[in-house]
Enzyme design. Structure first.
Site, mmCIF file in Angstrom:
data_model
loop_
_atom_site.group_PDB
_atom_site.id
_atom_site.type_symbol
_atom_site.label_atom_id
_atom_site.label_comp_id
_atom_site.label_asym_id
_atom_site.label_seq_id
_atom_site.Cartn_x
_atom_site.Cartn_y
_atom_site.Cartn_z
ATOM 1 N N HIS A 1 46.371 36.462 4.898
ATOM 2 C CA HIS A 1 46.190 35.916 3.549
ATOM 3 C C HIS A 1 44.737 36.045 3.099
ATOM 4 O O HIS A 1 44.465 36.208 1.915
ATOM 5 C CB HIS A 1 46.613 34.447 3.541
ATOM 6 C CG HIS A 1 46.739 33.862 2.176
ATOM 7 N ND1 HIS A 1 47.626 34.337 1.226
ATOM 8 C CD2 HIS A 1 46.086 32.820 1.582
ATOM 9 C CE1 HIS A 1 47.522 33.626 0.128
ATOM 10 N NE2 HIS A 1 46.598 32.700 0.304
ATOM 11 N N ASP B 1 50.774 37.871 6.267
ATOM 12 C CA ASP B 1 50.315 36.712 5.505
ATOM 13 C C ASP B 1 51.130 35.498 5.938
ATOM 14 O O ASP B 1 52.330 35.420 5.675
ATOM 15 C CB ASP B 1 50.490 36.986 4.006
ATOM 16 C CG ASP B 1 49.816 35.945 3.130
ATOM 17 O OD1 ASP B 1 49.829 34.753 3.496
ATOM 18 O OD2 ASP B 1 49.296 36.326 2.067
ATOM 19 N N SER C 1 46.251 34.430 -4.382
ATOM 20 C CA SER C 1 47.020 33.245 -4.014
ATOM 21 C C SER C 1 47.371 32.414 -5.249
ATOM 22 O O SER C 1 48.025 32.912 -6.165
ATOM 23 C CB SER C 1 46.245 32.439 -2.970
ATOM 24 O OG SER C 1 47.075 31.516 -2.318
#
Length: 274
Positions: free
Chosen positions: A254, A225, A95
Site C-alpha cells: 500500500h 496491498d 488511498s
C-alpha cells in the site's frame, strides 16, 4: 504558511511549489501532504507545478469538529483549486485521497481536470455489504476506530511497521525513518478527524463518481496491498471508469509511493506526459 478558507470557514493548508503544468496530490488517511514529498520533489525537478493540501483535521489544517466526510473533503479540494485558479490539472490520489479525487472530479472538476491517477485507492467501496460481498467486514473498521480511540500512537506505529509498507513480509527492507515519519504525520492530525474519517473512506460508495469520470485515468495498485486489497478496489474500479488503464505492481505494498518511489514516479511522469 499558505492557507485557503473553505466554504464553512475551515482553514486548509496547502503547498504550491514550482511552475508549469499543475499536478495536484490528495493524501491518504491519517497522513498529510508530506506523504507526497518524493513525488513533489521529483515533478518539480521535471518542470511541473505541484500542489498538495492537508485534509481538514489532518496535518496543519484546522482541527475542526465537523465535516469529516467525503463531500467536505472534495469541496475543500475544490476551494484550493479555485483559490489558486488551477486549470488543466492532473489530480493524483492515494488511498483515501483516491476517493477524494473520484468525488472531486465527478462533482467539481468540470472544465478544470486533464487527467486522474488513483494509487492504492479505496474506490469503489471498501466495506462489505449485501451488494458488495467482497468488501472487508465492518468489524475491521470498528477495530480501527477502537484503536484510534484507545491508543492511537501505538496503532499508528503498528500500521507503519507492519502491513502499510509490507514491512511484515519476510525479507522486507525495513526503514525506521519511514515508520517514524508515518507516525509523525498521523499524530500531527486530530484524533476526532481520524476517527470519523474511517467511516468516510470505508463506507462511501464511489461507484457513481467513477462512472462520471470522463478524463484519462491511470489506476495503479500493488498486488500485495494489505490495506486496500486489489480485488475489491482497483480490479473493480477499472470496470467503471470509461477511459482508464490499470497497472498492477507485483509484490508491492500500500505504501509503494514511498518505498518504491522510483517506480511510481517514472510511471506517473509517463502518464502525465502521454
Amino acid at each position: 504558511m499558505p492557507f485557503v478558507t473553505a466554504s464553512d470557514g475551515t482553514e486548509i493548508f496547502y503547498k504550491d511549489w514550482g511552475s508549469g503544468r499543475p499536478v495536484m496530490f490528495h493524501h491518504g488517511w491519517p497522513l498529510s501532504s508530506d506523504d507526497w514529498d518524493a513525488q513533489l520533489l521529483f515533478l518539480v525537478q521535471h518542470g511541473y507545478r505541484v500542489i498538495a493540501h492537508d485534509r481538514r483535521g489532518h496535518g496543519r489544517s484546522a482541527q475542526v469538529g465537523h465535516g469529516h466526510d467525503m463531500d467536505h473533503y472534495a469541496t475543500d479540494a475544490a476551494a484550493v483549486v479555485a483559490h489558486l485558479g488551477l486549470r488543466d490539472v492532473v489530480h493524483v490520489g492515494h488511498s483515501t485521497g483516491g476517493g477524494e479525487v473520484a468525488r472531486y472530479v465527478a462533482r467539481h472538476g468540470a472544465g478544470r481536470v486533464a487527467k486522474a491517477v488513483l494509487i492504492g485507492a479505496v474506490p469503489p467501496l471498501m466495506v462489505q455489504t449485501e451488494s458488495n460481498p467482497g468488501g472487508l467486514p465492518v468489524e475491521v473498521f470498528d477495530g480501527f476506530r477502537e484503536a484510534v480511540a484507545t491508543n492511537r500512537s501505538q496503532f499508528y506505529l503498528d500500521l507503519a511497521s507492519g502491513p502499510f509498507y509490507g514491512f511484515n513480509r519476510p525479507g522486507a527492507d525495513i526503514s525506521q525513518g519511514v515508520i517514524q515519519n508515518w507516525w509523525r504525520q498521523g499524530m500531527t492530525g486530530s484524533a476526532q478527524a481520524h476517527y470519523e474519517g474511517i467511516k468516510a473512506f470505508s463506507e462511501t460508495d464511489f461507484t457513481d463518481d467513477l462512472r462520471a469520470i470522463d478524463v484519462p485515468t491511470l489506476i495503479m495498485h500493488g498486488d500485495d496491498d494489505q490495506i486496500v486489497p486489489i480485488a475489491n478496489s482497483a480490479e473493480m474500479a477499472i470496470t467503471l471508469v470509461k477511459n482508464a488503464r490499470l497497472k498492477v505492481y507485483p509484490g508491492l505494498s500500500h505504501g509503494m509511493c514511498t518505498v518504491n518511489a522510483d517506480t511510481v514516479n517514472a510511471d506517473l511522469l509517463d502518464f502525465i506526459e502521454s
